[in-house]
Design an enzyme around this catalytic site. Sequence first.
Site, short mmCIF file in Angstrom:
data_model
loop_
_atom_site.label_atom_id
_atom_site.label_comp_id
_atom_site.label_asym_id
_atom_site.label_seq_id
_atom_site.Cartn_x
_atom_site.Cartn_y
_atom_site.Cartn_z
N GLU A 298 64.05 41.67 64.59
CA GLU A 298 64.21 41.75 63.14
C GLU A 298 62.83 41.60 62.53
OE1 GLU A 298 66.94 42.60 61.64
OE2 GLU A 298 68.16 42.55 63.48
N HIS B 236 72.59 42.37 62.53
CA HIS B 236 71.21 42.14 62.07
C HIS B 236 70.73 40.72 62.34
CE1 HIS B 236 71.51 46.11 60.49
NE2 HIS B 236 72.43 45.77 59.61
#
Length: 229
Positions: free
Chosen positions: A28, A184
């Site tokens: 990320e 995510h």
Amino acid sequence: MSDSQEIPYHNQLKNRFRGYFPVIIDVETAGFDAKKDALLELAAITLKMDENGYLHPDQKCHFHIKPFEGANINPESLKFNGIDIHNPLRGAVSELDAITGLFQMVRRGQKDADCQRSIIVAHNAAFDQSFVMAAAERTGVKRNPFHPFGMFDTASLAGLMFGQTVLVKACQAAKIPFDGKQAHSALYDTERTAKLFCYMVNHLKDLGGFPHIASELEQEKTTEKETAL
């Protein structure tokens, strides 16, 4: 079986991907530019192969990472992945610590599997690989176990197998549970990607794909030995 020589040739991980040790990666970030934008989270899962030739997730590591000095932070990226870089509860470490920890885990797994080199497996793998390689270059961590440009992209593989390239859609096609609320998160996405990759490799085996190839290799080795006698 403790002796790998008793395990059939094609049921040994080192022979499945031409000596490469596959490692599932997800990152990320605070943008799309691996050289300029911050790497904020990194997760990795190694794989193992059982005596029947089926892949399974094995060891894992996960790091929240402090932005490197001078890193660009794109607010839209933070809004997308929900990361609060100022939250002290993140327990963030430096890029140096994260990359060092990653490489140590991967090298151990690679050695245990008797593989020659490691290869990144990721969903839209070019993105994840670019950030891992950029961080390795910035930190100067030596003995990078990963191939510098080779990779296995599960988006491409899932497109071939299921006609789906989005991770959640590919997981649904493979009947792998996927919680959109956890998407995510680098660790969650890595766990889903690992299950997806294992499913695709194992399903190909069940369809008679890779064993057929390996059987030909075994036959060639047997023929060579008989010829040498």
